[in-house]
Design a protein around this motif. Structure first.
Motif, short mmCIF file in Angstrom:
data_model
loop_
_atom_site.label_atom_id
_atom_site.label_comp_id
_atom_site.label_asym_id
_atom_site.label_seq_id
_atom_site.Cartn_x
_atom_site.Cartn_y
_atom_site.Cartn_z
N LEU A 350 -10.86 3.34 -9.09
CA LEU A 350 -9.42 3.66 -8.43
C LEU A 350 -8.86 4.65 -9.18
CD1 LEU A 350 -8.10 -0.16 -7.65
CD2 LEU A 350 -9.23 1.01 -5.55
N LEU A 351 -8.37 4.76 -10.09
CA LEU A 351 -8.50 5.63 -10.57
C LEU A 351 -8.90 7.41 -10.82
CD1 LEU A 351 -6.06 7.59 -12.46
CD2 LEU A 351 -7.63 6.34 -14.54
N PHE A 364 -1.91 6.94 -8.10
CA PHE A 364 -3.38 7.66 -9.36
C PHE A 364 -1.98 6.78 -11.05
CE2 PHE A 364 -2.87 11.12 -12.89
CZ PHE A 364 -4.47 10.90 -13.25
N SER A 365 -1.15 7.15 -11.03
CA SER A 365 0.07 6.59 -11.65
C SER A 365 -0.37 5.07 -12.38
CB SER A 365 1.94 6.94 -11.71
OG SER A 365 1.65 8.07 -11.38
N ILE A 366 -0.23 4.74 -11.01
CA ILE A 366 -0.36 2.91 -11.07
C ILE A 366 -1.65 2.86 -12.03
CG2 ILE A 366 -0.55 1.26 -10.23
CD1 ILE A 366 2.99 2.35 -9.70
N PHE A 367 -2.29 3.49 -11.41
CA PHE A 367 -3.43 2.76 -11.71
C PHE A 367 -4.17 3.17 -13.27
CE2 PHE A 367 -5.02 3.29 -6.91
CZ PHE A 367 -4.36 1.82 -6.71
N ILE A 370 -1.84 0.57 -15.20
CA ILE A 370 -3.23 -0.63 -15.50
C ILE A 370 -4.14 -0.36 -16.48
CG2 ILE A 370 -4.02 -1.71 -14.86
CD1 ILE A 370 -1.94 -2.07 -12.26
N THR A 371 -5.35 0.64 -15.85
CA THR A 371 -6.36 0.56 -16.88
C THR A 371 -5.32 0.64 -17.87
OG1 THR A 371 -6.93 1.77 -15.21
CG2 THR A 371 -7.67 2.13 -16.76
N ILE A 372 -4.85 2.18 -19.03
CA ILE A 372 -5.03 1.70 -20.23
C ILE A 372 -4.36 0.91 -21.26
CG2 ILE A 372 -3.09 3.46 -22.22
CD1 ILE A 372 -2.92 5.59 -19.98
N SER A 373 -2.90 0.05 -20.44
CA SER A 373 -2.57 -1.23 -20.90
C SER A 373 -3.16 -1.96 -20.85
CB SER A 373 -1.09 -2.26 -19.78
OG SER A 373 -0.87 -0.62 -19.37
N LEU A 374 -4.41 -2.37 -20.25
CA LEU A 374 -5.84 -3.14 -20.26
C LEU A 374 -6.10 -3.26 -21.76
CD1 LEU A 374 -7.02 -3.44 -16.98
CD2 LEU A 374 -5.62 -5.32 -18.46
#
Length: 742
Positions: A350-351, A364-367, A370-374
């Motif tokens: 999605l990013l 874009f900011s949300i994905f 979340i991606t970096i956090s995971l």
């Protein structure tokens, strides 16, 4: 008969009250509209004509648009609308219908008490009791059906109460009377749930479907026989969630998905803790897909992410990670990072979709977050960090990041709630130091967990710093909660490193441990003060840290170092350990000469006394420790050596220091230093004449008095000379000023 009349009377009263409430609300609206028109005429008297039908249409259109913006918040909305609390519709519903909810709840209780009373009197048998309950529930549902046209909300609540009666009747019939088997009870509750969902869709009632879902999710508990048949249970829950997803897509009801998510998460976590097994992983992944689709529904339709959608995305990712990783750890399967990486891949798709469209807005900011956090969680878990602490710390940072990017206060509130839990989880992690053995330096699960928390806290401080600077620019004040979180964050970083140091030196004496801990504390505070501007530390906190560091310096050199000298003389510590505490002079001198003049520490007169006290004690104790180390051979000798130093050399040291303070006070025109100097001389004279002279031999007494007298005379001469110099400088300036004026 009286009981039936009472029930009928309650229903009639509720209907009448609801009708009156509706009329009252209509009257209030008419009065409000009339007041608005009068105000408009007062403000714009040059346009006295009434509103035309076209104007009314425009107003209605604006109200409709406003209501639409309340439900779905888009990136193009104004800042005021984006800050609107999305829970307002729920509170508004409760405010307007609370009496109806209480009424139907009271009615259900009344029917229950009536049935219990009839049972106690042996009026009816078990089969009759079940029949009464089923008939009563059906009658209430039919009553709601006939009332739905004129009283839609009231009818929905009535129907929900009828469904609740059916659920409870089925439960009691199965558990207490055993009139049918568990499979039959399950089929009946499933039919009730299906009928309730169909009625909800038919009535277009969001309230009713929430009642239906609550009944559907609690039905397994009602008919449970105590056996752990999780396959059967979660197959039923999965079907229920698929039905929820279909209704949510057809009617766009957010509350339906949230109700299902809360109940499903409770069931999954209970199963995970009670019986970790591979089968539960399948249902974790299935429900992850279901609720992820639910959260992204509006995104795929309109490329928008509302507040509930963003919150659902964060929660479903992190709750799934916690459950799946816990199962892998309990079953000792590898690699444990597979699920964070899978979820990160899903979000990265999605990013890249947003990146390909060159759309760098909220999605874009949300994905990205979340991606970096995971990925961060995957790295942390690979190094065997503690699951809950790491996940909560990263999730808290993600919530703060989302709040900064979107401006929705709900994420900031969630961060405020989660951050104390992160600290609590970190304290629980630190408690494992007490039982741990043979941990490697730095690369151990406890400190690596602390390191994850430190990194997340560092990001939090960076985000809060920018927010605080902006708020201070706009309002001139700091947020209390942000200052509190900032202080707690520095405390967590301090404690994490301190506990790791103490663990690895716990075989040393307590004096050595205390000395190292105090020296670390001094340097930690010194670093904070050194980077105070970049860290955006407030003036109040700077002043507090300066007082703390001076207190630690005094305690370290007067008490801890004295005990270190004793341990060295008793051969418990090596001589070179004494050199360690000398490192405290570096921050002490730099703080006094460079940092304090650049702060507002000297706004209070007591600050001069604190600095003077720390300096006097440090010099006196340092010279005393050196004298004892060089003169005493063991502990027995040290007592006489200390006494000799206190009597002979300490008055001389104090006299010299007093002269220095008086000189500085006169040179820089600081009266407090003058007071410190004269006060120290007075204390020294009292000590000399009141105690020391009676402990000296004749030679020492003569030497002390001669040396002290010479020092006092030189100090007095210097004082008078400096005073004259200052007076001449003042007179010269006044003459020059007069000459310039003339």
């Amino acid at each position: 008969m009286n009981e039936y009349l009472a029930v009928i009377l309650i229903v009639v009263i509720a209907i009448i009250f609801n009708n009156l409430s509706t009329k009252i609300r209509k009257l209030e609206k008419e009065v409000s509209d009339l007041t608005l028109r009068i105000n408009k005429k007062t403000i714009h008297p040059e346009h006295p004509q009434e509103e035309t039908p076209s104007e009314e249409i425009i107003i209605q259109s604006q109200e409709s648009t406003h209501e639409h913006h309340r439900e779905v918040i888009t990136p193009h909305e104004s800042k005021e609308n984006t800050q609107r609390d999305w829970l307002n519709p729920v509170f508004e519903f409760l405010k307007q219908n609370i009496l109806t909810v209480i009424g139907i709840f009271t009615l259900v209780l009344g029917i229950g008490y009536f049935v219990k009373y009839a049972i106690d009197k042996n009026w009816i048998g078990e089969t009759t009791r079940a029949g009464i309950g089923l008939c009563t529930g059906t009658a209430i549902i039919l009553a709601g059906h006939f009332l739905r046209k004129n009283y839609q909300t009231f009818a929905s609540i009535i129907t929900g109460g009828g469904i609740a009666v059916l659920y409870f009747t089925t439960t009691i019939t199965f558990r207490e009377y055993h009139l049918f088997s568990q499979n039959t009870a399950f089929i009946i509750t499933s039919v009730i749930t299906a009928v309730a969902i169909i009625l909800s869709y038919y009535y277009r009632s969001e309230v009713l479907i929430i009642f239906s879902l609550i009944g559907g999710f609690t039905a397994p508990l009602m008919i449970s026989s105590g056996e752990n048949n999780y396959l059967f249970l979660f197959t039923y829950l999965t079907l229920l969630n698929i039905g929820m997803l279909a209704v949510a897509f057809l009617k766009h009801w957010k509350s339906v998905g949230w109700t299902a998510y809360i109940f499903t998460s409770i069931y999954l976590f209970y199963w995970t803790v009670d019986l970790p097994e591979l089968l539960s992983i399948v249902f974790y992944l299935i429900n992850y897909i279901i609720f992820y689709i639910f959260a992204l529904y509006h995104y795929f339709r309109k490329n928008e992410l509302s507040v509930p959608d963003i919150l659902m995305l964060a929660l479903v990712n992190f709750s799934s990670i916690i459950g799946l990783t816990y199962i892998f750890n309990e079953l000792q399967y590898e690699p444990v990072i597979i699920f964070p990486l899978i979820f990160a891949s899903v979000n990265s798709i999605l990013l890249f979709k947003e990146y390909g469209k060159r759309n760098f807005g909220i999605p874009f900011s949300i994905f990205t977050g979340i991606t970096i956090s995971l990925i961060t969680i995957a790295v942390a878990l690979q190094f065997k960090t503690h699951l809950i602490t790491s996940v909560w710390a990263i999730e808290a940072t993600l919530l703060l990041f989302i709040w900064k990017k979107t401006g929705h206060k709900i994420f900031k509130t969630c961060f405020y709630i989660l951050f104390p839990l992160v600290i609590l989880a970190q304290f629980i992690t630190w408690c494992e130091y007490f039982n741990a053995s043979n941990l490697s330096i730095i690369f151990n699960p406890i400190f690596l967990t602390s390191l994850v928390t430190i990194v997340s806290i560092g990001i939090n401080l960076y985000l809060l710093k920018n927010t605080s600077e902006k708020a201070e620019t706009e309002t001139g004040t700091h947020s209390f909660f942000e200052d509190l979180i900032t202080t707690a964050s520095y405390g967590v970083i301090y404690a994490a490193i301190l506990f790791e140091i103490i663990y690895h030196i716990n075989t040393m004496t307590w004096v050595a441990i205390a000395s190292v801990a105090l020296l670390y504390s001094i340097y930690y505070i010194f670093i904070l003060l050194f980077f105070r501007k970049k860290l955006n530390i407030t003036q109040f906190l700077q002043t507090g840290l300066i007082y703390v560091i001076f207190s630690l310096i005094i305690v370290n050199i007067s008490i801890t170092t004295s005990s270190v000298v004793t341990d060295i003389l008793s051969k418990q510590l090596q001589n070179n350990f004494y050199l360690l505490h000398l490192l405290q002079w570096i921050p002490f001198i730099f703080l006094s000469l460079k940092i304090i003049p650049d702060t507002k520490f000297h706004q209070s007169k007591i600050s001069y006394w604190v600095i003077s006290l720390a300096f006097i004690i440090s010099i006196s104790c340092e010279l005393r420790h050196l004298y004892v180390m060089t003169s005493a051979h063991d502990i027995v000798d040290s007592y006489a050596v200390k006494n000799h130093f206190n009597i002979l050399y300490l008055p001389i040291i104090w006299t010299i220091l007093a002269s220095v303070f008086i000189y500085i006070g006169l040179r820089k025109n600081i009266q407090e230093y003058n007071k410190v100097g004269f006060g120290l001389i007075g204390l020294m004279v009292l000590k000399l004449y009141g105690y020391d002279v009676w402990q000296m031999d004749n030679i020492s007494r003569i030497s002390a008095f001669i040396a002290l007298g010479v020092i006092l005379l030189l100090s007095s001469f210097t004082f008078q000379r400096l005073k004259n110099i200052i007076k001449n400088m003042v007179d010269t300036k006044e003459k020059n000023k007069k000459n310039e004026e003339s």
